[in-house]
Write a protein that holds these residues in place. Structure first.
Motif, PDB file in Angstrom:
ATOM      1  N   GLN A 114     -26.620 -18.431  -2.520  1.00  0.00           N
ATOM      2  CA  GLN A 114     -25.747 -18.977  -1.410  1.00  0.00           C
ATOM      3  C   GLN A 114     -24.165 -19.241  -2.082  1.00  0.00           C
ATOM      4  O   GLN A 114     -23.978 -19.453  -3.262  1.00  0.00           O
ATOM      5  CB  GLN A 114     -26.083 -20.566  -1.261  1.00  0.00           C
ATOM      6  N   GLN A 140     -23.489 -11.473  -6.816  1.00  0.00           N
ATOM      7  CA  GLN A 140     -24.351 -12.494  -7.201  1.00  0.00           C
ATOM      8  C   GLN A 140     -23.412 -13.527  -7.925  1.00  0.00           C
ATOM      9  O   GLN A 140     -23.280 -14.471  -7.785  1.00  0.00           O
ATOM     10  CB  GLN A 140     -25.584 -12.258  -8.165  1.00  0.00           C
ATOM     11  N   ASP A 176     -31.942 -14.746 -15.125  1.00  0.00           N
ATOM     12  CA  ASP A 176     -32.502 -14.400 -13.595  1.00  0.00           C
ATOM     13  C   ASP A 176     -32.802 -13.071 -13.384  1.00  0.00           C
ATOM     14  O   ASP A 176     -32.223 -11.976 -14.179  1.00  0.00           O
ATOM     15  CB  ASP A 176     -30.830 -14.599 -12.672  1.00  0.00           C
ATOM     16  N   PRO A 177     -33.959 -12.795 -12.706  1.00  0.00           N
ATOM     17  CA  PRO A 177     -34.397 -11.542 -12.663  1.00  0.00           C
ATOM     18  C   PRO A 177     -33.363 -10.449 -11.919  1.00  0.00           C
ATOM     19  O   PRO A 177     -33.455  -9.236 -12.307  1.00  0.00           O
ATOM     20  CB  PRO A 177     -35.438 -11.602 -11.635  1.00  0.00           C
ATOM     21  N   LEU A 178     -32.559 -10.899 -10.999  1.00  0.00           N
ATOM     22  CA  LEU A 178     -31.482 -10.129 -10.607  1.00  0.00           C
ATOM     23  C   LEU A 178     -30.351  -9.537 -11.804  1.00  0.00           C
ATOM     24  O   LEU A 178     -29.898  -8.359 -11.685  1.00  0.00           O
ATOM     25  CB  LEU A 178     -30.612 -10.708  -9.584  1.00  0.00           C
ATOM     26  N   PHE A 232     -25.731 -17.038 -15.794  1.00  0.00           N
ATOM     27  CA  PHE A 232     -26.820 -16.000 -15.986  1.00  0.00           C
ATOM     28  C   PHE A 232     -28.534 -16.133 -15.710  1.00  0.00           C
ATOM     29  O   PHE A 232     -29.138 -15.638 -15.557  1.00  0.00           O
ATOM     30  CB  PHE A 232     -26.920 -15.704 -17.559  1.00  0.00           C
ATOM     31  N   ASP A 233     -28.803 -17.436 -15.830  1.00  0.00           N
ATOM     32  CA  ASP A 233     -30.113 -17.955 -15.808  1.00  0.00           C
ATOM     33  C   ASP A 233     -30.704 -18.301 -14.439  1.00  0.00           C
ATOM     34  O   ASP A 233     -29.835 -18.486 -13.392  1.00  0.00           O
ATOM     35  CB  ASP A 233     -30.481 -19.136 -16.528  1.00  0.00           C
ATOM     36  N   ARG A 234     -31.850 -18.397 -14.023  1.00  0.00           N
ATOM     37  CA  ARG A 234     -32.388 -18.837 -12.928  1.00  0.00           C
ATOM     38  C   ARG A 234     -31.931 -20.065 -12.352  1.00  0.00           C
ATOM     39  O   ARG A 234     -31.988 -20.902 -13.238  1.00  0.00           O
ATOM     40  CB  ARG A 234     -33.978 -18.796 -12.679  1.00  0.00           C
ATOM     41  N   THR A 245     -28.602  -7.416  -1.388  1.00  0.00           N
ATOM     42  CA  THR A 245     -29.028  -6.105  -2.113  1.00  0.00           C
ATOM     43  C   THR A 245     -29.420  -4.893  -1.431  1.00  0.00           C
ATOM     44  O   THR A 245     -29.167  -3.764  -1.880  1.00  0.00           O
ATOM     45  CB  THR A 245     -29.977  -6.408  -3.153  1.00  0.00           C
ATOM     46  N   ASN A 246     -30.035  -5.176  -0.515  1.00  0.00           N
ATOM     47  CA  ASN A 246     -30.650  -3.854   0.432  1.00  0.00           C
ATOM     48  C   ASN A 246     -29.468  -3.053   0.936  1.00  0.00           C
ATOM     49  O   ASN A 246     -29.381  -1.999   0.975  1.00  0.00           O
ATOM     50  CB  ASN A 246     -31.423  -4.660   1.687  1.00  0.00           C
ATOM     51  N   ARG A 306     -20.862 -15.471  -5.713  1.00  0.00           N
ATOM     52  CA  ARG A 306     -21.596 -16.447  -5.070  1.00  0.00           C
ATOM     53  C   ARG A 306     -21.824 -17.634  -5.667  1.00  0.00           C
ATOM     54  O   ARG A 306     -21.574 -18.880  -5.604  1.00  0.00           O
ATOM     55  CB  ARG A 306     -22.910 -16.068  -4.168  1.00  0.00           C
ATOM     56  N   ARG A 307     -22.012 -17.476  -7.121  1.00  0.00           N
ATOM     57  CA  ARG A 307     -22.695 -18.496  -8.120  1.00  0.00           C
ATOM     58  C   ARG A 307     -21.184 -19.419  -8.328  1.00  0.00           C
ATOM     59  O   ARG A 307     -21.314 -20.484  -8.530  1.00  0.00           O
ATOM     60  CB  ARG A 307     -23.077 -17.914  -9.338  1.00  0.00           C
ATOM     61  N   ASP A 365     -34.350  -4.978  -4.873  1.00  0.00           N
ATOM     62  CA  ASP A 365     -33.817  -6.105  -4.074  1.00  0.00           C
ATOM     63  C   ASP A 365     -33.767  -7.406  -4.622  1.00  0.00           C
ATOM     64  O   ASP A 365     -34.939  -7.666  -5.289  1.00  0.00           O
ATOM     65  CB  ASP A 365     -34.252  -5.952  -2.735  1.00  0.00           C
ATOM     66  N   GLY A 366     -33.175  -8.354  -4.430  1.00  0.00           N
ATOM     67  CA  GLY A 366     -33.182  -9.387  -5.018  1.00  0.00           C
ATOM     68  C   GLY A 366     -32.214 -10.507  -4.216  1.00  0.00           C
ATOM     69  O   GLY A 366     -31.306 -10.098  -3.592  1.00  0.00           O
ATOM     70  N   GLU A 367     -32.310 -11.836  -4.524  1.00  0.00           N
ATOM     71  CA  GLU A 367     -31.860 -12.876  -3.943  1.00  0.00           C
ATOM     72  C   GLU A 367     -30.390 -13.142  -4.369  1.00  0.00           C
ATOM     73  O   GLU A 367     -30.241 -13.277  -5.610  1.00  0.00           O
ATOM     74  CB  GLU A 367     -32.373 -14.269  -3.849  1.00  0.00           C
ATOM     75  N   LEU A 368     -29.200 -13.022  -3.707  1.00  0.00           N
ATOM     76  CA  LEU A 368     -27.810 -13.047  -4.220  1.00  0.00           C
ATOM     77  C   LEU A 368     -27.368 -14.330  -4.548  1.00  0.00           C
ATOM     78  O   LEU A 368     -26.537 -14.687  -5.106  1.00  0.00           O
ATOM     79  CB  LEU A 368     -26.740 -12.323  -3.362  1.00  0.00           C
ATOM     80  N   LYS A 376     -24.819  -5.249  -7.521  1.00  0.00           N
ATOM     81  CA  LYS A 376     -25.479  -6.392  -7.270  1.00  0.00           C
ATOM     82  C   LYS A 376     -25.058  -7.609  -8.024  1.00  0.00           C
ATOM     83  O   LYS A 376     -25.023  -8.605  -7.670  1.00  0.00           O
ATOM     84  CB  LYS A 376     -26.896  -6.170  -7.682  1.00  0.00           C
TER      85      LYS A 376
END
Lengths: 102, 553
Positions: free
Chosen positions: A90, B117, A10-12, B544-546, B306-307, B120-121, A85-88, B113
């Protein structure tokens, strides 16, 4: 750090790791600057050695005040230009239920 | 004649102190009222959401100000122990606290960050929840819960005592401005009433509003503290004739140790407050202790996006600059103006009294400054209550007693856990234990040695295994505990360094226990991970992955 599925990471995760490493280096730089300057200019001196800069002992000014101001500027620059910035994502379903580890 | 003048001066001072006492009590009552109102607002804000994320994580909706000013600040000690150290040891304390210059980026940039994440995952509400799911191990989750309960109990008891002492000292007829532990001897009755008022207030508003109440009160007190410090800075510099004059006078009042390292100590004591080894240690302790603190980790998990994390860095940079260096300047001015305080922790209230007594409304301004420690302690306890009750509900009740418990039952368990914690804390602190500040340092070091490297492994290392994380956690914890035991029991030769207290660790090679704890944690975590079987690839991929985007139904 790993050879597992690196391509699909994941890019984040990547950006977070990169930023964490930079932050650790900034912390190390601040430690070396601050403790280094204070140790060389400020320890075991006599009354006659006291020099003041804007009311601060010179070793505190150069070893704490200046790096503190520098770190504040670096923090701003870091936040503004380096942090991606990136998507955290859901939340998983209803969190009143147990998560994946249940 | 002299005695008459002395008597008149004493009477005048007592009158001013009583006036300040009324001001402080007014501000405390105002603070209590605002806190209860905040609890109600927080309750309203989370009423319609899922109970667990709403009550324990504020629906993961923390904005910039709430995250920036509440996630990393060790607020309980800022107005209490820290000023006392500056007054006692001088400018060297600027180096002792100097690592706070990088707290804004380390606090949010190391784990922020990624932890948000990952939580949430995994659907994690608590820190044990996150470890349990990330490493698919209930035993690991339970171990985390037990460690958190252990460390937070030390913190919690210390803070309850601090809260009670502040109320005791703000009593209008108290005539006693010390925030010192010895002050408990002044009046047991006031202490006990203070303890009860503090416990009822903090449990009530936390019970109503949960996590959001804790965060919003924390934010409120942080802003109050900032305002108080700014006012006191201007007043102190004005009274001392500028910083240069204050530095020179304070050195004349003490000795060269006040303006040079390793810090001022009473003559012939042979004590060194901050030798170079400890200066390096505290650059590690404050930074990594903050990053690895369970209450701080939970707040990162609750950040909105993240902002928000990025902007929190800006806000905290300015805030820290406006708190710590000014507090040092105020206390140096204090040493010049009040050279021989019997109790060094009187310095902030004494300066508030001295510099504002001739101002219009000075009593209320001094009251505001005196109320800041109360707010700091209250918000700290509130956040611990949330962490403890979330552990009881999520990690014990839901896991082991009733996994299918409905919302109302979960709420009752959470309330029960908070009330029980409050009762236990009052009972334990009825006859208060000593070493308040030392307890805080111990739990900060212990928690960081236990959780920091495991959290880094969880966030960034695919090859980390359950056994590796176990050994990192237990190795770090045992190292710190052993070094503390060696120091407290006197098993090793006496060392004349660091803060002067009986509850002190053994500084191996002159370094803080956290340094050794982290080293053991890192080495054992990495080694054991490499020699044990990797986790299932599908679980690693999920962490870890998309992930494919969810399609809205």
């Amino acid at each position: 750090m790993s050879d597992y599925s690196a391509d699909n990471t994941d890019p984040l995760v990547r950006s977070s790791l990169r930023e964490a490493l930079i932050v650790a280096l900034i912390w190390l730089g601040a430690l070396i600057w601050s403790v280094g300057v204070c140790a060389s200019m400020g320890y075991n001196r006599t009354e006659q050695d006291l020099k003041l800069v804007w009311g601060f002992p010179d070793w505190i000014f150069w070893g704490v005040v200046v790096p503190w101001l520098t770190c504040a500027v670096v923090s701003w620059l870091f936040g503004a230009f380096f942090v991606h910035d990136g998507e955290l994502g859901q939340d998983l379903g209803d969190t009143d239920d147990l998560g994946l580890g249940g | 004649m002299q005695s008459v003048l002395g008597g008149a001066s004493l009477l005048a001072q007592t009158a001013v102190e009583m006036q300040v006492g009324y001001g402080a009590m007014c501000m405390l009552l105002l603070f209590i009222a605002v806190s209860v109102w905040i609890g109600l607002m927080a309750n309203k804000a989370t009423r319609d959401s899922g109970f667990m994320t709403g009550f324990f994580l504020g629906n993961r909706g923390l904005g910039v100000w709430a995250l920036a000013l509440t996630a990393t600040i060790q607020s309980g000690g800022t107005f209490m122990g820290f000023p006392s150290l500056v007054y006692s040891h001088g400018w060297i304390v600027a180096l002792w606290i100097g690592s706070y210059m990088v707290v804004p980026i380390t606090g949010f940039g190391i784990l922020g960050k990624r932890l948000a994440q990952l939580s949430r995952r995994t659907g994690a509400i608590t820190v044990p929840d996150l470890f349990r799911t990330r490493f698919n191990s209930s035993a690991l989750g339970l171990t985390c819960t037990l460690f958190i309960l252990f460390y937070l109990s030390f913190m919690m008891f210390a803070q309850f005592k601090a809260g009670a002492i502040v109320i005791q000292l703000a009593w209008p007829t108290g005539g006693e401005l010390s925030l010192s532990e010895e002050a408990t001897n002044v009046s047991d009755f006031r202490y006990h009433v203070g303890l009860l008022i503090f416990a009822v207030t903090v449990v009530t508003y936390t019970l109503m509003g949960g996590f959001l109440a804790a965060v919003w009160t924390d934010l409120f007190q942080s802003l109050l503290m900032f305002l108080g410090v700014m006012i006191l800075l201007v007043a102190s510099l004005n009274a001392a004739g500028g910083l240069e004059q204050a530095t020179r006078t304070s050195m004349q009042n003490t000795g060269p140790g006040f303006v040079f390292g390793p810090g001022y100590a009473m003559a012939d004591s042979g004590h060194q407050f901050l030798p170079i080894s400890l200066a390096i240690s505290f650059f590690v302790v404050w930074i990594w202790g903050g990053v690895g603190a369970p209450a701080g980790l939970v707040r990162l998990m609750a950040s909105q996006n993240t902002n928000v994390i990025r902007k929190s860095i800006y806000v905290l940079s300015v805030y820290n600059l406006g708190i710590y260096l000014p507090l040092i300047v105020i206390c140096v001015c204090g040493r010049a103006l009040l050279p021989a305080l019997e109790k060094s922790d009187q310095i902030i209230p004494r300066m508030a009294l001295l510099t504002t007594s001739h101002w219009p409304g000075g009593s209320l301004i001094a009251g505001l400054i005196l109320a800041a420690p109360f707010g700091a302690v209250m918000s700290t306890v509130s956040s611990y209550l949330v962490v403890l009750s979330s552990g009881a509900v999520r990690d014990i009740y839901q896991r082991f007693i009733n996994p299918e418990a409905p919302r109302e039952e979960l709420r009752l368990v959470a309330w029960g856990a908070m009330i029980l914690t409050g009762i236990i804390s009052v009972v334990v602190m009825w006859n208060p234990v000593e070493y308040l500040q030392a307890f805080i340092v111990f739990s900060t070091s212990g928690a960081a040695a236990t959780f920091l490297f495991p959290a880094i492994m969880a966030c960034y290392w695919r090859r980390a295994t359950t056994a590796g994380v176990f050994s990192a956690m237990i190795g770090g914890a045992i190292t710190v505990l052993c070094l503390y035991l060696c120091g407290i029991m006197g098993w090793m030769p006496d060392q004349k360094i660091g803060a002067m207290t009986k509850f002190h660790p053994y500084f191996l090679l002159g370094f803080e226990p956290l340094i050794w704890g982290l080293l053991v944690s890192i080495v054992s975590g990495v080694f054991v991970s490499f020699v044990t079987k990797p986790l299932d690839e599908s679980l690693i991929s999920l962490m870890f992955d998309r992930q494919p985007m969810k399609v809205e139904e």
